[in-house]
Motif scaffolding. Structure first.
Motif, mmCIF file in Angstrom:
data_model
loop_
_atom_site.group_PDB
_atom_site.id
_atom_site.type_symbol
_atom_site.label_atom_id
_atom_site.label_comp_id
_atom_site.label_asym_id
_atom_site.label_seq_id
_atom_site.Cartn_x
_atom_site.Cartn_y
_atom_site.Cartn_z
ATOM 1 N N SER A 69 0.853 -1.181 0.000
ATOM 2 C CA SER A 69 0.000 0.000 0.000
ATOM 3 C C SER A 69 0.892 1.234 0.000
ATOM 4 C CB SER A 69 -0.898 0.011 1.238
ATOM 5 O OG SER A 69 -1.482 1.288 1.407
ATOM 6 N N ILE A 70 0.776 2.032 -1.032
ATOM 7 C CA ILE A 70 1.614 3.228 -1.144
ATOM 8 C C ILE A 70 1.342 4.175 0.026
ATOM 9 C CG2 ILE A 70 2.266 5.194 -2.583
ATOM 10 C CD1 ILE A 70 1.243 3.531 -5.009
ATOM 11 N N TYR A 71 0.069 4.389 0.339
ATOM 12 C CA TYR A 71 -0.294 5.293 1.438
ATOM 13 C C TYR A 71 0.341 4.837 2.748
ATOM 14 C CZ TYR A 71 -2.912 7.749 5.012
ATOM 15 O OH TYR A 71 -3.247 8.518 6.106
ATOM 16 N N HIS A 72 0.190 3.573 3.091
ATOM 17 C CA HIS A 72 0.681 3.084 4.369
ATOM 18 C C HIS A 72 2.204 3.056 4.437
ATOM 19 C CE1 HIS A 72 -3.543 1.922 4.347
ATOM 20 N NE2 HIS A 72 -3.460 2.141 5.640
ATOM 21 N N GLN A 73 2.841 2.784 3.314
ATOM 22 C CA GLN A 73 4.301 2.835 3.299
ATOM 23 C C GLN A 73 4.784 4.276 3.438
ATOM 24 O OE1 GLN A 73 6.701 1.863 -0.297
ATOM 25 N NE2 GLN A 73 7.628 0.356 1.071
ATOM 26 N N GLN A 74 4.116 5.181 2.752
ATOM 27 C CA GLN A 74 4.519 6.593 2.761
ATOM 28 C C GLN A 74 4.295 7.236 4.136
ATOM 29 O OE1 GLN A 74 3.362 8.977 -0.705
ATOM 30 N NE2 GLN A 74 2.521 10.484 0.703
ATOM 31 N N THR A 75 3.183 6.928 4.797
ATOM 32 C CA THR A 75 2.846 7.585 6.061
ATOM 33 C C THR A 75 3.335 6.832 7.288
ATOM 34 O OG1 THR A 75 0.713 6.465 6.262
ATOM 35 C CG2 THR A 75 0.751 8.575 5.049
ATOM 36 N N GLY A 76 3.541 5.519 7.144
ATOM 37 C CA GLY A 76 3.909 4.706 8.299
ATOM 38 C C GLY A 76 2.729 4.414 9.215
ATOM 39 N N GLU A 77 1.527 4.798 8.796
ATOM 40 C CA GLU A 77 0.333 4.558 9.600
ATOM 41 C C GLU A 77 -0.115 3.101 9.466
ATOM 42 O OE1 GLU A 77 -1.343 9.108 9.095
ATOM 43 O OE2 GLU A 77 -2.481 7.462 8.213
ATOM 44 N N ALA A 78 -0.707 2.603 10.510
ATOM 45 C CA ALA A 78 -1.231 1.235 10.503
ATOM 46 C C ALA A 78 -2.603 1.212 9.838
ATOM 47 C CB ALA A 78 -1.348 0.717 11.926
ATOM 48 N N PHE A 79 -2.961 0.066 9.279
ATOM 49 C CA PHE A 79 -4.295 -0.108 8.718
ATOM 50 C C PHE A 79 -5.315 0.069 9.849
ATOM 51 C CE2 PHE A 79 -1.763 -1.964 5.452
ATOM 52 C CZ PHE A 79 -2.488 -1.764 4.281
ATOM 53 N N GLY A 80 -6.347 0.848 9.586
ATOM 54 C CA GLY A 80 -7.351 1.140 10.594
ATOM 55 C C GLY A 80 -6.994 2.322 11.473
#
Length: 99
Positions: free
Chosen positions: A38-49
């Motif tokens: 996931s580009i978003y999650h890799q870029q932000t470091g945020e966890a799913f959910g």
């Protein structure tokens, strides 16, 4: 190069998820098994959910937001830009992926 992008219509702990595919965490496992992230999650470091922004406002209601739109790729260094919600245009936000 591969790019999978769109409204996945699923999220963490979704009540009506299928037993076979589950929620986005299961979908993420499947896509990661093909070398996609996931580009978003890799870029932000945020966890799913635990996303700090939303991509969808159910029935155009600001008080009923979800993160449903995802972009997966195997291209390292890809970036994503999420645009502010324009409720006159869509119940989803705009998304731009740069490969």
């Amino acid at each position: 190069m591969a790019l999978v992008i769109g409204d996945f219509n699923c999220y963490v702990n979704q009540r009506d998820s299928s037993k076979e595919y589950g929620d986005i965490l299961r979908i993420n496992e499947i896509l990661e098994s093909y070398g996609l992230h996931s580009i978003y999650h890799q870029q932000t470091g945020e966890a799913f959910g635990q996303e700090s922004t939303y991509t969808y406002f159910h029935h155009f209601h600001e008080e009923d937001p979800y993160f449903l739109d995802y972009a997966y790729t195997n291209v390292e260094g890809s970036t994503i830009r999420l645009y502010p919600w324009d409720k006159d245009m869509s119940d989803h936000i705009g998304m731009e992926v740069i490969i």
